[in-house]
Structure formats: C-alpha cells, structure tokens
Design a protein around this motif. Structure first.
Motif, PDB file in Angstrom:
ATOM      1  N   PHE A 549     -17.236  -5.226  -4.926  1.00 35.79           N
ATOM      2  CA  PHE A 549     -16.491  -4.936  -4.123  1.00 35.79           C
ATOM      3  C   PHE A 549     -15.945  -3.618  -4.030  1.00 35.79           C
ATOM      4  O   PHE A 549     -15.472  -3.057  -4.842  1.00 35.79           O
ATOM      5  CB  PHE A 549     -15.477  -5.951  -3.757  1.00 35.79           C
ATOM      6  CG  PHE A 549     -15.808  -7.464  -3.423  1.00 35.79           C
ATOM      7  CD1 PHE A 549     -16.347  -7.507  -1.945  1.00 35.79           C
ATOM      8  CD2 PHE A 549     -15.891  -8.502  -4.149  1.00 35.79           C
ATOM      9  CE1 PHE A 549     -16.661  -8.659  -1.514  1.00 35.79           C
ATOM     10  CE2 PHE A 549     -16.250  -9.661  -3.798  1.00 35.79           C
ATOM     11  CZ  PHE A 549     -16.760  -9.896  -2.536  1.00 35.79           C
ATOM     12  N   ILE A 550     -15.707  -2.718  -2.920  1.00 36.01           N
ATOM     13  CA  ILE A 550     -15.270  -1.427  -2.859  1.00 36.01           C
ATOM     14  C   ILE A 550     -13.341  -1.689  -3.057  1.00 36.01           C
ATOM     15  O   ILE A 550     -13.196  -2.848  -2.834  1.00 36.01           O
ATOM     16  CB  ILE A 550     -15.268  -0.990  -1.638  1.00 36.01           C
ATOM     17  CG1 ILE A 550     -14.774   0.633  -1.441  1.00 36.01           C
ATOM     18  CG2 ILE A 550     -14.790  -1.497  -0.317  1.00 36.01           C
ATOM     19  CD1 ILE A 550     -15.372   1.469  -0.546  1.00 36.01           C
ATOM     20  N   SER A 551     -13.116  -0.725  -3.664  1.00 32.32           N
ATOM     21  CA  SER A 551     -11.479  -1.017  -3.821  1.00 32.32           C
ATOM     22  C   SER A 551     -10.657  -0.949  -2.573  1.00 32.32           C
ATOM     23  O   SER A 551     -11.258   0.038  -1.786  1.00 32.32           O
ATOM     24  CB  SER A 551     -11.131   0.137  -4.838  1.00 32.32           C
ATOM     25  OG  SER A 551      -9.527   0.368  -4.827  1.00 32.32           O
ATOM     26  N   PRO A 552      -9.860  -1.861  -2.477  1.00 34.59           N
ATOM     27  CA  PRO A 552      -8.988  -1.907  -1.466  1.00 34.59           C
ATOM     28  C   PRO A 552      -8.160  -0.771  -1.041  1.00 34.59           C
ATOM     29  O   PRO A 552      -7.645  -0.431  -0.016  1.00 34.59           O
ATOM     30  CB  PRO A 552      -8.153  -3.299  -1.440  1.00 34.59           C
ATOM     31  CG  PRO A 552      -8.184  -3.525  -2.881  1.00 34.59           C
ATOM     32  CD  PRO A 552      -9.572  -2.918  -3.398  1.00 34.59           C
ATOM     33  N   ASP A 553      -7.981   0.050  -2.057  1.00 34.82           N
ATOM     34  CA  ASP A 553      -7.167   1.185  -2.138  1.00 34.82           C
ATOM     35  C   ASP A 553      -7.804   2.602  -1.604  1.00 34.82           C
ATOM     36  O   ASP A 553      -7.535   3.481  -1.417  1.00 34.82           O
ATOM     37  CB  ASP A 553      -6.735   1.456  -3.495  1.00 34.82           C
ATOM     38  CG  ASP A 553      -5.537   0.561  -3.865  1.00 34.82           C
ATOM     39  OD1 ASP A 553      -5.086   0.023  -2.972  1.00 34.82           O
ATOM     40  OD2 ASP A 553      -5.379   0.271  -5.053  1.00 34.82           O
ATOM     41  N   ASP A 554      -9.337   2.226  -1.585  1.00 36.46           N
ATOM     42  CA  ASP A 554     -10.181   3.481  -1.022  1.00 36.46           C
ATOM     43  C   ASP A 554      -9.463   3.857   0.432  1.00 36.46           C
ATOM     44  O   ASP A 554      -9.585   3.035   1.027  1.00 36.46           O
ATOM     45  CB  ASP A 554     -11.545   3.115  -1.068  1.00 36.46           C
ATOM     46  CG  ASP A 554     -12.400   4.035  -0.526  1.00 36.46           C
ATOM     47  OD1 ASP A 554     -12.771   4.870  -1.404  1.00 36.46           O
ATOM     48  OD2 ASP A 554     -12.674   4.056   0.737  1.00 36.46           O
ATOM     49  N   ASN A 555      -9.466   5.299   0.556  1.00 37.47           N
ATOM     50  CA  ASN A 555      -8.755   5.696   1.642  1.00 37.47           C
ATOM     51  C   ASN A 555      -9.680   5.450   2.910  1.00 37.47           C
ATOM     52  O   ASN A 555      -8.956   5.064   4.031  1.00 37.47           O
ATOM     53  CB  ASN A 555      -8.444   7.240   1.597  1.00 37.47           C
ATOM     54  CG  ASN A 555      -7.620   7.510   0.329  1.00 37.47           C
ATOM     55  OD1 ASN A 555      -6.551   6.636   0.263  1.00 37.47           O
ATOM     56  ND2 ASN A 555      -7.694   8.463  -0.136  1.00 37.47           N
ATOM     57  N   LEU A 556     -11.114   5.630   2.770  1.00 39.73           N
ATOM     58  CA  LEU A 556     -11.906   5.579   4.008  1.00 39.73           C
ATOM     59  C   LEU A 556     -11.855   4.060   4.108  1.00 39.73           C
ATOM     60  O   LEU A 556     -11.816   3.340   5.506  1.00 39.73           O
ATOM     61  CB  LEU A 556     -13.170   6.007   3.677  1.00 39.73           C
ATOM     62  CG  LEU A 556     -14.416   5.876   4.958  1.00 39.73           C
ATOM     63  CD1 LEU A 556     -13.773   6.470   6.249  1.00 39.73           C
ATOM     64  CD2 LEU A 556     -15.587   6.343   4.424  1.00 39.73           C
ATOM     65  N   TYR A 557     -12.015   3.092   3.260  1.00 42.09           N
ATOM     66  CA  TYR A 557     -12.155   1.694   3.488  1.00 42.09           C
ATOM     67  C   TYR A 557     -10.686   1.328   4.062  1.00 42.09           C
ATOM     68  O   TYR A 557     -10.780   0.337   5.057  1.00 42.09           O
ATOM     69  CB  TYR A 557     -12.221   0.893   2.209  1.00 42.09           C
ATOM     70  CG  TYR A 557     -12.018  -0.568   2.554  1.00 42.09           C
ATOM     71  CD1 TYR A 557     -13.169  -1.372   2.840  1.00 42.09           C
ATOM     72  CD2 TYR A 557     -10.806  -1.113   2.115  1.00 42.09           C
ATOM     73  CE1 TYR A 557     -12.958  -2.759   3.161  1.00 42.09           C
ATOM     74  CE2 TYR A 557     -10.727  -2.638   2.271  1.00 42.09           C
ATOM     75  CZ  TYR A 557     -11.661  -3.255   2.857  1.00 42.09           C
ATOM     76  OH  TYR A 557     -11.454  -4.635   3.284  1.00 42.09           O
ATOM     77  N   LYS A 558      -9.815   1.819   3.680  1.00 42.24           N
ATOM     78  CA  LYS A 558      -8.394   1.314   4.352  1.00 42.24           C
ATOM     79  C   LYS A 558      -8.339   1.670   5.770  1.00 42.24           C
ATOM     80  O   LYS A 558      -7.872   1.010   6.728  1.00 42.24           O
ATOM     81  CB  LYS A 558      -6.977   1.732   3.657  1.00 42.24           C
ATOM     82  CG  LYS A 558      -6.760   1.254   2.361  1.00 42.24           C
ATOM     83  CD  LYS A 558      -5.373   1.713   1.848  1.00 42.24           C
ATOM     84  CE  LYS A 558      -5.301   3.081   1.481  1.00 42.24           C
ATOM     85  NZ  LYS A 558      -3.858   3.436   0.835  1.00 42.24           N
ATOM     86  N   ALA A 559      -8.774   2.689   6.132  1.00 43.50           N
ATOM     87  CA  ALA A 559      -8.673   3.541   7.500  1.00 43.50           C
ATOM     88  C   ALA A 559      -9.791   2.576   8.451  1.00 43.50           C
ATOM     89  O   ALA A 559      -9.430   2.062   9.489  1.00 43.50           O
ATOM     90  CB  ALA A 559      -9.068   4.868   7.680  1.00 43.50           C
ATOM     91  N   ARG A 560     -10.858   2.068   8.091  1.00 43.58           N
ATOM     92  CA  ARG A 560     -11.947   1.612   8.425  1.00 43.58           C
ATOM     93  C   ARG A 560     -11.399  -0.057   8.640  1.00 43.58           C
ATOM     94  O   ARG A 560     -11.543  -0.585   9.791  1.00 43.58           O
ATOM     95  CB  ARG A 560     -13.137   1.383   7.633  1.00 43.58           C
ATOM     96  CG  ARG A 560     -14.233   2.757   7.773  1.00 43.58           C
ATOM     97  CD  ARG A 560     -15.556   2.484   6.844  1.00 43.58           C
ATOM     98  NE  ARG A 560     -16.580   3.404   7.197  1.00 43.58           N
ATOM     99  CZ  ARG A 560     -17.380   3.651   6.689  1.00 43.58           C
ATOM    100  NH1 ARG A 560     -17.798   2.896   5.677  1.00 43.58           N
ATOM    101  NH2 ARG A 560     -18.607   4.332   7.004  1.00 43.58           N
TER     102      ARG A 560
END
Length: 641
Positions: A549-560
């Motif tokens: 799983f991608i890190s929930p702290d990843d900036n792009l993931y958070k924005a998406r």
C-alpha cells in the motif's frame, strides 16, 4: 470481419507458420494468437485496445509481428530502458530476419542519454578548474566521442556509469541552443531524431513519449513523428507518469545552473554588463539560503510549509529578487543569441516557481522531493483523464498492454485513469500451470505488520527457514528501505548463502552477480519488483514483507484522496487498493517466468486473508496452489532439484 493483416498475422502464429519453423520447440499458445489477432485488428485508424497479457503469453511477439507486417509507422513505448534495448537489439532484428524483411527501425532515448559536443568542449576548456578524477574521465569521454556513431553514453565502457563527469557532458534542454550551436550539424540528439523520422518502427520509453508530446524538446521542435500507431508496453506505469508530465516540476539545480550561466556570459561575451553578474550572484545566494531553510524543515508537503511565516517571507523575497533580475535581463535582449535563449529558459523556470509558491490549485498536490544537494518542486494534478483523452486522439491507433492491469478481473480502473472511453479490453491469462508450478503461502500465526520491529522479527524467522530449504535462490522484496536494511542486518550470520542487498551496487550489477553465484539471496525494494527476469532454479522463492500500500502521508496520494472524498467516493477502494494490487502482482510476477519454473511465494502479511479487501488481491493473483502451512512450503522447496 477479419482484415488482411489479421490473416497474415494468424498464418505467422499457426502451428506450421513462420515462428514454428524459426523457433526450435515453439509451442503454439492460444493466448498469444488471440492477442496478436486483437492487435492487428486495432491497427485501423482511431481504434484503442487495452490488453492484460499474463506472464508467458508472449506479448512482445504478439504486438511486434503485426507492427512489422502492417507497413505502418509505429511507435513502441516501454517503461524501462532495459526493455527498450531488448526490443531494439534482440527482438526486432530476430523478427525481421524471421520474416525476411528489411525495415528501418530506430531507438530513441531522452536527450540526457546522448553526448553533447558543445558541453564536452566547454568542460575541456575549463579543465584547469576540474578535479583530476573528473578530468581523467572527461579525456576518456573525449576519446570515445571520436569513435562513437550514435553518441549514446550507454556505450561508454571506459567510464563508470556513476561518474560525475557524465552529467556535465550529456545533452539537456537547459543547455541546448538549437541551430545557433556550432555542432548542430553533427549533434547526436538531432541525428537520432532524424533517424527516427525515417524509420517505420521507433522504440522509445514512456517518459520520452510524454515529454515530447507535451513539452516539445526545446531546440528541435518535436522529437517524434506523428505515427499511425502507438503501442505502450508496461502500460501499468502510464497513469503515474502522466501525472508527472501533465503537472509541472522545477529542479532548483536547473535554476541555479541558469543563473550561473548568466554570470559566465558576463565574464566572456558580455563583460560590459557587470550589473548582470552582480544581480545573478545575489539571486544565487538567496536561492541557496532558501533551499537550506527548506532542507532544514524536512517537510515535503508545500501546503504544510505555507504555515511557516519565516519561510514564506524568504520565499517572496526570493521571488521578488528573481523577478527584478528578469526585468534587468529583458533590457539586454538582442545582443547575444545564447543570452536570449537563456532569458527565455529563465522566464519559464521563474513562472513555474511562482505557480508553486502561490499553491492555489485545489486539484493539484504541491510537494518537494529532496535529492543529493538538490530539491525538486512538483505540482501534480490529482486526475489526468481529460488531458489524456486529448492526447490519445482519434488520428492514431492506441494499444496498451501489460502483465498487470486488472483489478478483480476488471480493466475499467485503468481505462478510466487514462480517459479511454471507447477502448476494447481483453484479459488473457498466463498459459503456465500455476497450480502445479507454484505454491502461495501466508504463514499461520503472523502478528500485525503495524509494528515494524515485530514484523521484521517474524519475517526473519520465516525467511531463514525458507532460504535454507531453497538453498539460497531467493528474492526478498520490501515495501520500504528501512525494513530492508533492518532485515538485512538481522540475516547476517543467520544464513550461509551470499547476501546481495540493494545499494551495494547498481541493479544490473546485482542481478548479474545473483545469476553468477547460483545460490544467492537478493534483497530489494521497488526497483526489483518489476522488469526482472530470472528463470529456472536460480529463483525458487520470492518473499514479500507486506502488501504494498502507498504511504498515506504521500503528498500526491493525500491530494488525490481528498479529491475523491469531495466527489463522494472512497479513496481506499478507488486509489489505494488498486495501486497495491497491481504492485503486488508485479512482485509475484518475478517467480514463474516459463513453463519449467517451479517456486514458492511467501507473503508475511495476514491482512490478505483476514481483511475483506484481501479477496481483491487473491482474485487478481495467478491461480497458484495455496497453503498456510510453512512446512508444506519447505517440502515443496526441497523437491526443486
């Protein structure tokens, strides 16, 4: 209705066709035939085809043979340099010989893969200020430059691939001055482009395709022709690559280099303009101070950093000084072609920096990626479907293929991400007998992976037993460098087989050593999850630390995720889960590479069996035999000769 191309392709793949006559022991695979037929039918104008072809289908031949027989101009884009070179140097020559054809094919890489004669000349002119080691490498490169025909730096054997001299002499968008360059006629990048324009088949990579389609390489207008057909292999990488190119990024090193360039011009051809050098030096100093401040804060999310008053004050001061410098530069336009080109590039960099500082698009993520003495500022859109829809226009046929595209036997998430509204979709399962060839184990009694120390401890215990049973011959794939390093340290002294750890050497060097040793254990992260082909007994066991799983702290993931939530969707089901399923499939794909392979996959993460979403992973994996009994795994490994 079957067209003429499809009929020709089907004859090549028939039991007594050209491949059967050419390839000793060729087995006719229905999945490969089905894909080849689908590809040939998609060669009509405006058609779009999406194919997941499992490991062993033979998708390379299934799209290259229709490509060669079609007579059309085709761009084949890959996700990796290794596959790009395999297609050009191995697969295409073999097929041309097999089919008795003589077609022009071209390999085209990004400009930073080619030697720039002007940059090399500049570095040699400044030899007195260069370290002995770098100068030694520059002289070797200069000797090679007189012998090379294509200028591809991959062909340099006398200099290490990590030599600090190489970045100084390769072609770059920032340093290119186009037709004003005295080396323009013999420019390697330009000659590579000319060769591509004349070719029927052009092999590129995804980054070059997007860079050329969207950014247009400065100095050469467009680098790629407008083809009849574009085929994307390793297409699962496209959604993330598209985000990079439909967004914007700024390397602070590029900005610093541009400022330095103005200072150098003042010392040479514009010595009567000392105020440019003075102001350039001030801007460089402010930029260095700003970068140091950002590095010290160790925060990659720019929206979080907006709350730092001192940093924001420094940011606007930097932007103001750079803007004032641009106004000064505009007053000197027309005196020098190289200067004019530099001002144009500086203006583009400054515009990107201003957009980044303003951070006013709620549909984008703003992040800072920290590298060695450099920072990359990124503005990444959270959804690129509309932009991709415009790019993948109806004047061209588009074919997308990979071994890992589906989630729960469905390709709609992939097509939606790229805005492919009218695509024909096809899932072709691997022809391998996974039930006989492979065993998948999630060991019983595993604790939670939430605690890294506990997860590392149980992973080491499982790994030691499996590695000994496999007699080495194991890949351990990790979702983080931290876990990799922790486990690598714990395994030293616990196993008596050679231990190869990512970071000890380059990827290809480690793989070569792994193959040579014959009983090694290789520990790697993302780079080793895909694009690695080790066949036979050399790889009998793949151990994966946890679901990727991608890190929930990843900036792009958070924005998406925030964007999906605003639209009433579930970020986990729409974004996090699909990405993890495809990543896991890539890792699993390292194990069974042909019909004779046998091996074991061990996943040390019990969420796949005790969480509801685990079924999505299981449904998307090959149909391997399954067990939770580690002893059965050890027996299976013992049985592999």
């Amino acid at each position: 209705m079957v067209n003429r191309l499809t009929q020709e392709v089907e004859r090549v793949f028939a039991r007594e066709g050209a491949i059967a006559r050419w390839v000793s022991g060729y087995n006719c695979r229905p999945q490969q035939q089905a894909m080849a037929s689908a590809v040939s039918q998609a060669f009509g104008k405006g058609n779009t085809l999406v194919v997941e072809a499992g490991t062993g289908v033979g998708k390379t031949y299934a799209y290259l043979i229709p490509t060669l027989l079609s007579g059309k101009q085709v761009i084949v884009s890959t996700g990796s340099k290794n596959l790009q070179e395999q297609l050009f140097y191995k697969d295409l020559p073999e097929l041309l010989q097999m089919l008795g054809m003589n077609k022009k094919v071209a390999l085209l890489k990004g400009r930073n893969n080619y030697l720039c004669q002007r940059n090399l000349e500049k570095q040699l002119d400044a030899a007195s200020a260069t370290s002995t080691q770098v100068l030694d490498d520059l002289l070797k490169i200069n000797q090679w430059a007189g012998q090379t025909r294509d200028g591809d730096i991959g062909g340099i054997n006398s200099v290490s691939e990590n030599s600090p001299a190489l970045p100084l002499v390769v072609s770059s968008k920032e340093s290119c001055i186009g037709k004003a360059c005295e080396h323009y006629d013999i420019c390697f990048t330009r000659k590579a482009r000319q060769k591509a324009l004349d070719a029927k088949v052009i092999v590129v990579n995804h980054h070059l395709f997007f860079a050329d389609s969207l950014l247009k390489e400065t100095g050469f207008a467009e680098l790629l022709p407008d083809p009849d057909v574009v085929i994307f292999d390793e297409a699962h990488l496209l959604p993330d690559i598209a985000v990079t190119y439909f967004g914007q990024q700024l390397s602070l090193k590029s900005l610093q280099r541009q400022l330095t360039g103005f200072s150098e011009l003042c010392r040479s051809t514009m010595a009567d303009s000392p105020q440019i050098a003075v102001m350039s030096a001030r801007c460089q100093s402010l930029l260095s101070q700003w970068q140091s401040q950002v590095f010290a804060l160790e925060q990659s999310d720019w929206r979080v950093l907006l709350g730092q008053k001192a940093l924001m004050s420094q940011s606007w001061e930097l932007l103001g000084e750079l803007t004032a410098f641009k106004r000064l530069l505009l007053g000197y336009l027309g005196r020098n072609d190289e200067f004019d080109d530099g001002v144009e590039k500086f203006d583009a960099l400054l515009n990107t920096l201003e957009r980044f500082f303003q951070c006013n698009n709620t549909n984008c993520a703003y992040s800072i990626e920290f590298g060695h003495h450099n920072a990359l500022l990124r503005i990444a859109p959270i959804n690129v479907a509309k932009e991709c829809q415009a790019l993948f226009h109806a004047d061209t046929s588009w074919i997308f293929t990979s071994a890992t595209l589906q989630i729960n036997r469905d390709l709609r998430l992939f097509t939606a991400a790229l805005g492919l509204v009218k695509a024909r979709t096809l899932i072709l399962d691997s022809p391998f007998d996974y039930g006989r060839q492979a065993l998948f184990c999630v060991p019983r009694h595993l604790g939670s992976v939430a605690s890294q120390d506990n997860a590392a401890r149980q992973l080491v215990e499982v790994a030691v037993k499996a590695i000994n049973a496999a007699k080495g011959r194991t890949f351990m794939l990790f979702t983080s460098h931290r876990m990799l390093n922790q486990v690598a340290g714990a395994l030293h002294g616990r196993i008596h087989y050679p231990l190869l750890v990512q970071g000890q050497a380059g990827k290809q060097t480690l793989l070569k050593k792994y193959r040579q040793l014959g009983n090694a254990v290789l520990l790697g992260t993302g780079a080793f999850w895909e694009g690695v082909d080790v066949r036979g007994k050399l790889l009998s066991c793949v151990i994966i630390d946890k679901l990727p799983f991608i890190s929930p702290d990843d900036n792009l993931y958070k924005a998406r995720a925030e964007g999906i939530s605003r639209d009433g969707g579930d970020p986990f089901l729409s974004l996090s889960l699909p990405q993890a399923v495809i990543s896991l499939n890539q890792g699993v794909g390292r194990l069974i590479r042909d019909e004779k392979d046998r091996g074991v996959l061990i996943l040390c993460d019990n969420r796949i069996v005790n969480r509801p979403y685990g079924q999505a992973f299981i449904n998307s994996l090959p149909p391997m035999g399954r067990t939770r009994d580690l002893n059965k795994v050890l027996s299976f490994l013992d049985s592999i000769d």
